[in-house]
Scaffold this active site. Structure first.
Site, PDB file in Angstrom:
ATOM      1  N   HIS A  16       0.862  -1.195   0.000  1.00  0.00           N
ATOM      2  CA  HIS A  16       0.000   0.000   0.000  1.00  0.00           C
ATOM      3  C   HIS A  16       0.893   1.239   0.000  1.00  0.00           C
ATOM      4  O   HIS A  16       1.921   1.272   0.679  1.00  0.00           O
ATOM      5  CB  HIS A  16      -0.894  -0.020   1.237  1.00  0.00           C
ATOM      6  N   ASP A  18       0.914   4.153   1.391  1.00  0.00           N
ATOM      7  CA  ASP A  18       1.263   4.709   2.702  1.00  0.00           C
ATOM      8  C   ASP A  18       2.221   3.796   3.463  1.00  0.00           C
ATOM      9  O   ASP A  18       3.108   4.259   4.182  1.00  0.00           O
ATOM     10  CB  ASP A  18       0.003   4.943   3.550  1.00  0.00           C
ATOM     11  N   LYS A  19       2.043   2.487   3.295  1.00  0.00           N
ATOM     12  CA  LYS A  19       2.942   1.539   3.961  1.00  0.00           C
ATOM     13  C   LYS A  19       4.316   1.516   3.302  1.00  0.00           C
ATOM     14  O   LYS A  19       5.330   1.272   3.973  1.00  0.00           O
ATOM     15  CB  LYS A  19       2.317   0.151   3.972  1.00  0.00           C
ATOM     16  N   GLU A  44      10.215  11.851   7.113  1.00  0.00           N
ATOM     17  CA  GLU A  44       8.937  11.701   6.420  1.00  0.00           C
ATOM     18  C   GLU A  44       9.196  11.314   4.972  1.00  0.00           C
ATOM     19  O   GLU A  44      10.159  11.764   4.352  1.00  0.00           O
ATOM     20  CB  GLU A  44       8.142  13.017   6.462  1.00  0.00           C
ATOM     21  N   GLU A  57      14.172  16.031   9.847  1.00  0.00           N
ATOM     22  CA  GLU A  57      15.298  16.516  10.635  1.00  0.00           C
ATOM     23  C   GLU A  57      16.081  15.349  11.209  1.00  0.00           C
ATOM     24  O   GLU A  57      15.502  14.381  11.697  1.00  0.00           O
ATOM     25  CB  GLU A  57      14.803  17.376  11.797  1.00  0.00           C
ATOM     26  N   LYS A 177      -5.653  -4.495   0.422  1.00  0.00           N
ATOM     27  CA  LYS A 177      -6.338  -4.068   1.647  1.00  0.00           C
ATOM     28  C   LYS A 177      -7.266  -5.195   2.088  1.00  0.00           C
ATOM     29  O   LYS A 177      -7.775  -5.963   1.260  1.00  0.00           O
ATOM     30  CB  LYS A 177      -7.160  -2.792   1.408  1.00  0.00           C
ATOM     31  N   PHE A 245      -8.084  -4.039 -10.580  1.00  0.00           N
ATOM     32  CA  PHE A 245      -7.126  -3.422  -9.668  1.00  0.00           C
ATOM     33  C   PHE A 245      -5.717  -3.756 -10.176  1.00  0.00           C
ATOM     34  O   PHE A 245      -4.928  -4.372  -9.483  1.00  0.00           O
ATOM     35  CB  PHE A 245      -7.346  -3.941  -8.248  1.00  0.00           C
ATOM     36  N   ASP A 253      -1.896   5.794  -6.245  1.00  0.00           N
ATOM     37  CA  ASP A 253      -2.276   6.782  -5.225  1.00  0.00           C
ATOM     38  C   ASP A 253      -1.008   7.195  -4.482  1.00  0.00           C
ATOM     39  O   ASP A 253      -0.146   6.354  -4.212  1.00  0.00           O
ATOM     40  CB  ASP A 253      -3.274   6.165  -4.249  1.00  0.00           C
ATOM     41  N   ALA A 254      -0.886   8.448  -4.153  1.00  0.00           N
ATOM     42  CA  ALA A 254       0.288   8.912  -3.408  1.00  0.00           C
ATOM     43  C   ALA A 254       0.293   8.307  -2.008  1.00  0.00           C
ATOM     44  O   ALA A 254      -0.753   8.032  -1.420  1.00  0.00           O
ATOM     45  CB  ALA A 254       0.288  10.435  -3.321  1.00  0.00           C
ATOM     46  N   ARG A 259       0.068   7.819   7.745  1.00  0.00           N
ATOM     47  CA  ARG A 259      -1.363   7.948   7.449  1.00  0.00           C
ATOM     48  C   ARG A 259      -2.169   6.717   7.829  1.00  0.00           C
ATOM     49  O   ARG A 259      -3.377   6.695   7.616  1.00  0.00           O
ATOM     50  CB  ARG A 259      -1.578   8.251   5.960  1.00  0.00           C
ATOM     51  N   LYS A 260      -1.522   5.708   8.380  1.00  0.00           N
ATOM     52  CA  LYS A 260      -2.261   4.483   8.723  1.00  0.00           C
ATOM     53  C   LYS A 260      -2.099   4.172  10.213  1.00  0.00           C
ATOM     54  O   LYS A 260      -1.762   3.052  10.608  1.00  0.00           O
ATOM     55  CB  LYS A 260      -1.756   3.323   7.860  1.00  0.00           C
ATOM     56  N   LYS A 280      10.474   7.870  13.187  1.00  0.00           N
ATOM     57  CA  LYS A 280      10.860   8.581  14.409  1.00  0.00           C
ATOM     58  C   LYS A 280      11.789   7.734  15.266  1.00  0.00           C
ATOM     59  O   LYS A 280      11.549   6.533  15.457  1.00  0.00           O
ATOM     60  CB  LYS A 280       9.619   8.947  15.222  1.00  0.00           C
ATOM     61  N   LYS A 284      11.253  10.150  20.607  1.00  0.00           N
ATOM     62  CA  LYS A 284       9.910  10.677  20.339  1.00  0.00           C
ATOM     63  C   LYS A 284       8.894   9.798  21.064  1.00  0.00           C
ATOM     64  O   LYS A 284       8.721   8.627  20.739  1.00  0.00           O
ATOM     65  CB  LYS A 284       9.609  10.685  18.843  1.00  0.00           C
ATOM     66  N   ASP A 286       5.797   9.792  20.889  1.00  0.00           N
ATOM     67  CA  ASP A 286       4.771   9.250  19.998  1.00  0.00           C
ATOM     68  C   ASP A 286       5.013   7.769  19.774  1.00  0.00           C
ATOM     69  O   ASP A 286       4.062   6.982  19.696  1.00  0.00           O
ATOM     70  CB  ASP A 286       4.810   9.957  18.632  1.00  0.00           C
TER      71      ASP A 286
END
Length: 402
Positions: A16, A18-19, A44, A57, A177, A245, A253-254, A259-260, A280, A284, A286
């Site tokens: 995917h 995003d992955k 990123e 960074e 998916k 597909f 798709d970008a 995003r997941k 990260k 961090k 997060d």
């Protein structure tokens, strides 16, 4: 809690878009932590048709100096790492090919103002790398103490990816998916009411006998993954419901890092603080605090102290001590939630849940992150240095503290 309800979770494959971005970002994290375990990284990634862009960074010995000069050879190592990641996933298509996509590296030195808040100095302990709230969760739905809907969604796609890589399912392409809907009675899943799988495929597998072959394969995977008692003639299957597909991944798709976050965590069964993990370093919170809250919640359930457990931590940037700790066993606890909170804070090896103590206890300053970036950060089997937050080695400490 309702006694009878439907709940759904989704997963996405390693291919995917995003992955793809998450895996690239974490491959860069691993590269830099391998050079300097104290490196600071916020990487990123953007993926689209024949393009990968890095931004963010960094700071670390043997990587980049404060003026933004790369150490000799490191820029090329970054590009080689990115291309190797895409090759491993399996993209060799006209619209996205590991060898020919255009690559941009826009990483630059970490802000000095962030560094001064995070670094330990004098009598000041290392502070959190950002403010925020982080949640951890565990439930006795499955042997890995994960929500069953997400657990099975991940497992379906993991199996399909393994078959694609081995050649057992040569008609599959990397992007896919899944989605699983289960009916619960009380807190236990009793039936699968709907299964959705959309997978990128080779040419011609959207019609006729080839389409039937693909759909039969997916149904067999589902039957192999889900317990037989959850499936029945009433289970609805939606396999490639849009039809074709063939165009997928970053060409279709970008993709962007982070995003997941629901796929990465608990499939919607738990609150989420909003922060992504991939790209990260473990200063961090997060990332590191989300890992320790999962670790705590899983050990609480594994210790028999609750059937379900949600834990929240909160931090301020540059401050080492957590602002709050919240435990909720959703009425399933064998002792009071406030007692569990007090027990957690009393265990010496947890060090008051400061960022440094979290990293030390879980041994997070290692290149262990690319494996986390597809098929979930939680519910994975701990092996060697990988997935230490999935161990249940705090059970005795919790029982002793209570």
């Amino acid at each position: 809690m309702r006694s009878d309800y439907l709940f759904t979770s989704e997963s996405v494959s390693e291919g995917h878009p995003d992955k793809v971005a998450d895996q690239i970002s974490d491959a860069v994290v691993d590269l830099f932590l391998g050079k300097d375990p104290e490196a600071r990284i916020a990487c990123e990634t953007l993926t689209t048709t024949q393009l990968v862009v890095l931004a963010g960074e960094i700071r670390g010995k043997g990587i980049m100096d404060e003026a933004g000069n790369w150490a000799p050879g490191v820029q090329q190592e970054v590009e080689d790492t990115v291309r190797a990641t895409v090759k491993r996933i399996g993209y060799e298509q006209d619209g996205f090919h590991w060898k020919t996509f255009r690559f941009e590296n826009n990483l630059h030195p970490q802000s000095a103002h962030i560094a001064q808040g995070v670094d330990a100095s004098g009598n000041k302990d290392e502070g959190a790398g950002d403010q925020g709230i982080m949640f951890g969760y565990a439930a006795d739905d499955t042997p890995d103490l994960m929500p069953a809907t997400l657990y099975y969604s991940h497992k379906i796609l993991e199996r399909m990816a393994a078959d694609r890589h081995s050649g057992a399912a040569p008609f599959l392409e990397p992007d896919a998916k899944s989605q699983v809907t289960l009916r619960y009675e009380g807190s236990k899943p009793v039936a699968a009411t709907a299964i959705v799988v959309s997978t990128q495929h080779g040419k011609g597998y959207d019609e006729g006998e080839k389409e039937a072959e693909l759909k039969a394969y997916v149904k067999q995977v589902v039957a192999d993954i889900l317990p037989a008692n959850l499936l029945s003639d009433a289970t609805e299957y939606h396999i490639n419901p849009t039809g074709s597909f063939e165009i997928g991944g970053p060409d279709g798709d970008a993709g962007l890092t982070g995003r997941k976050i629901i796929v990465d965590t608990y499939g919607g069964a738990s609150p989420h603080g909003g922060g992504a993990f991939s790209g990260k370093d473990p200063t961090k919170v997060d990332r590191s605090a989300a890992y320790i809250t999962r670790y705590l919640a899983k050990n609480i359930v594994a210790a028999g102290l609750a059937q379900r457990c949600t834990i929240q931590l909160a931090y301020a940037i540059g401050v080492s001590k957590p602002l709050s700790l919240y435990v909720d066993t959703h009425g399933t606890g064998t002792v009071g939630d406030d007692q569990i909170e007090a027990a957690i804070m009393s265990i010496p090896k947890l060090g008051g849940l400061t960022p440094r103590s979290i990293r030390t206890h879980l041994k997070l300053n290692k290149p262990i992150y690319q494996k986390t970036a597809a098929y979930g950060h939680f519910g994975r089997q701990p092996e060697g240095d990988f997935f230490p937050w999935e161990r249940t080695d705090l059970v005795d400490d919790l029982k002793a503290a209570l």
